[in-house]
Design a protein around this motif. Structure first.
Motif, PDB file in Angstrom:
ATOM      1  N   PHE A 156     -67.293  -9.172  19.886  1.00  0.00           N
ATOM      2  CA  PHE A 156     -66.474  -8.034  20.309  1.00  0.00           C
ATOM      3  C   PHE A 156     -67.287  -6.944  20.982  1.00  0.00           C
ATOM      4  O   PHE A 156     -66.753  -6.200  21.809  1.00  0.00           O
ATOM      5  CB  PHE A 156     -65.712  -7.453  19.106  1.00  0.00           C
ATOM      6  CG  PHE A 156     -66.545  -6.662  18.139  1.00  0.00           C
ATOM      7  CD1 PHE A 156     -66.779  -5.315  18.349  1.00  0.00           C
ATOM      8  CD2 PHE A 156     -67.102  -7.261  17.018  1.00  0.00           C
ATOM      9  CE1 PHE A 156     -67.533  -4.569  17.465  1.00  0.00           C
ATOM     10  CE2 PHE A 156     -67.861  -6.528  16.127  1.00  0.00           C
ATOM     11  CZ  PHE A 156     -68.087  -5.184  16.350  1.00  0.00           C
ATOM     12  N   ILE A 157     -68.586  -6.830  20.663  1.00  0.00           N
ATOM     13  CA  ILE A 157     -69.401  -5.761  21.252  1.00  0.00           C
ATOM     14  C   ILE A 157     -69.429  -5.889  22.771  1.00  0.00           C
ATOM     15  O   ILE A 157     -69.224  -4.914  23.502  1.00  0.00           O
ATOM     16  CB  ILE A 157     -70.837  -5.791  20.692  1.00  0.00           C
ATOM     17  CG1 ILE A 157     -70.854  -5.314  19.231  1.00  0.00           C
ATOM     18  CG2 ILE A 157     -71.762  -4.902  21.533  1.00  0.00           C
ATOM     19  CD1 ILE A 157     -70.605  -3.823  19.061  1.00  0.00           C
ATOM     20  N   GLY A 158     -69.678  -7.086  23.278  1.00  0.00           N
ATOM     21  CA  GLY A 158     -69.714  -7.289  24.728  1.00  0.00           C
ATOM     22  C   GLY A 158     -68.382  -6.984  25.388  1.00  0.00           C
ATOM     23  O   GLY A 158     -68.333  -6.347  26.443  1.00  0.00           O
ATOM     24  N   ALA A 159     -67.293  -7.430  24.762  1.00  0.00           N
ATOM     25  CA  ALA A 159     -65.961  -7.169  25.310  1.00  0.00           C
ATOM     26  C   ALA A 159     -65.641  -5.688  25.292  1.00  0.00           C
ATOM     27  O   ALA A 159     -65.053  -5.144  26.248  1.00  0.00           O
ATOM     28  CB  ALA A 159     -64.920  -7.955  24.519  1.00  0.00           C
ATOM     29  N   LEU A 160     -66.039  -5.019  24.231  1.00  0.00           N
ATOM     30  CA  LEU A 160     -65.788  -3.583  24.110  1.00  0.00           C
ATOM     31  C   LEU A 160     -66.609  -2.805  25.126  1.00  0.00           C
ATOM     32  O   LEU A 160     -66.109  -1.852  25.751  1.00  0.00           O
ATOM     33  CB  LEU A 160     -66.113  -3.127  22.691  1.00  0.00           C
ATOM     34  CG  LEU A 160     -65.854  -1.665  22.341  1.00  0.00           C
ATOM     35  CD1 LEU A 160     -64.410  -1.293  22.618  1.00  0.00           C
ATOM     36  CD2 LEU A 160     -66.200  -1.408  20.884  1.00  0.00           C
ATOM     37  N   ASN A 161     -67.870  -3.190  25.310  1.00  0.00           N
ATOM     38  CA  ASN A 161     -68.711  -2.531  26.313  1.00  0.00           C
ATOM     39  C   ASN A 161     -68.085  -2.636  27.700  1.00  0.00           C
ATOM     40  O   ASN A 161     -68.053  -1.669  28.463  1.00  0.00           O
ATOM     41  CB  ASN A 161     -70.103  -3.158  26.331  1.00  0.00           C
ATOM     42  CG  ASN A 161     -70.923  -2.808  25.105  1.00  0.00           C
ATOM     43  OD1 ASN A 161     -70.543  -1.931  24.325  1.00  0.00           O
ATOM     44  ND2 ASN A 161     -72.022  -3.504  24.905  1.00  0.00           N
ATOM     45  N   GLN A 162     -67.587  -3.826  28.025  1.00  0.00           N
ATOM     46  CA  GLN A 162     -66.988  -4.035  29.341  1.00  0.00           C
ATOM     47  C   GLN A 162     -65.713  -3.217  29.511  1.00  0.00           C
ATOM     48  O   GLN A 162     -65.475  -2.614  30.561  1.00  0.00           O
ATOM     49  CB  GLN A 162     -66.688  -5.519  29.543  1.00  0.00           C
ATOM     50  CG  GLN A 162     -66.150  -5.842  30.924  1.00  0.00           C
ATOM     51  CD  GLN A 162     -65.956  -7.332  31.134  1.00  0.00           C
ATOM     52  OE1 GLN A 162     -66.188  -8.133  30.227  1.00  0.00           O
ATOM     53  NE2 GLN A 162     -65.529  -7.730  32.319  1.00  0.00           N
TER      54      GLN A 162
END
Length: 287
Positions: free
Chosen positions: A118-124
């Motif tokens: 989720f961190i990568g998706a949230l960053n994007q």
């Protein structure tokens, strides 16, 4: 001998299921004064509050991989400057939607993710808004949203009331640095009956955490505690019904006074018979 109460029941994610939650955070910043080797909290500087109604939906389930999406259905933010004199008159500050405060921020931000990714998706999803202070504020509060359920998803089906589990420390890379999550201690405290449904009640203590932001020569040292209820039966078994988190942090930045930050977070499942924030819905806050 352990009581004859069923052990924890992990959630079985199902394609197409959808749940609405209300997330709230109150964050108060305080000045400090150095007292021998410890900072002593002094004056209230400001209070910030963020509220989010969001929908969590399961898009697909393939083996152990669950694909989900979060849609921010409604947001509200307010800020109030602190006052040095105690006993001041009550003061109301209206919540405003983030779409009216952050340039180009949509009314219903959404993003999809899979489990720990989720961190990568949230960053994007948040990257277009990270130049704005409220965009950064939202980004880190959404990490807290995910952390509630990720703590629950980590619970083993063999755990039962009275069990204490100490998890190893973990370094988590986020947008601006690395958060060192230090040895979470989880206690399966008891089982409660809520609205006729058995719920597991947990307590979590995570002390000695450090968030390091090298580019700003800044560190935040935090300690946080969580409590939450999780159903042991029914279609929401293994999902959080309600949770609370308290966190005290100290921001240490080169050449600046230490600031203390006290956070209070809550997360509540919404349903036909349980709904939070009714004062907003009748027009006293969010619009």
């Amino acid at each position: 001998m352990k009581p004859l109460i069923p052990g924890f029941v992990p959630h079985v994610y199902r394609t197409g299921e959808s749940y609405e939650y209300l997330f709230e955070v109150t964050e108060a910043s305080y000045s400090t004064e150095q007292l021998e080797r410890l900072p002593m909290i002094k004056d209230l500087l400001k209070i910030e509050e963020l509220t989010i109604r969001y929908r969590l939906s399961t898009l697909a389930v393939e083996a152990d991989r669950v694909r989900q999406t979060i849609e921010l259905m409604e947001t509200g933010y307010r800020e109030l400057a602190g006052r040095n004199a105690p006993g001041s008159e009550p003061e109301a500050t209206e919540f405003r939607p983030l779409s009216s405060m952050i340039p180009d921020f949509p009314e219903n931000l959404s993003y999809s993710f899979s489990g720990e990714d989720f961190i990568g998706a949230l960053n994007q999803a948040c990257s277009p808004y990270l130049a704005h202070p409220l965009g950064i504020f939202l980004h880190y509060k959404l990490i807290d949203v995910h952390s509630f359920q990720s703590v629950i998803d980590d619970i083993d089906s063999q755990e039962s009331p009275g069990d204490i589990v100490i998890r190893p420390s973990e370094d988590i890379e986020v947008e601006h640095g690395v958060f060192h999550n230090h040895e979470p201690v989880r206690l399966y405290h008891r089982v409660d009956l809520l609205d006729g449904v058995q719920h597991a009640y947990f307590k979590v203590q995570t002390m000695g955490n450090v968030f390091r932001v090298p580019q700003q020569s800044m560190e935040m040292h935090t300690n946080y505690q969580m409590t939450f209820h999780v159903p042991l039966e029914g279609e929401t078994a293994g999902l959080i019904t309600n949770g609370e988190q308290q966190e005290l942090g100290y921001t240490v930045k080169s050449g600046e006074p230490i600031t203390a930050i006290q956070r209070q977070l809550s997360l509540k499942l919404q349903s036909d018979t349980a709904r939070s924030g009714l004062n907003w819905e009748i027009g006293a806050g969010l619009t």
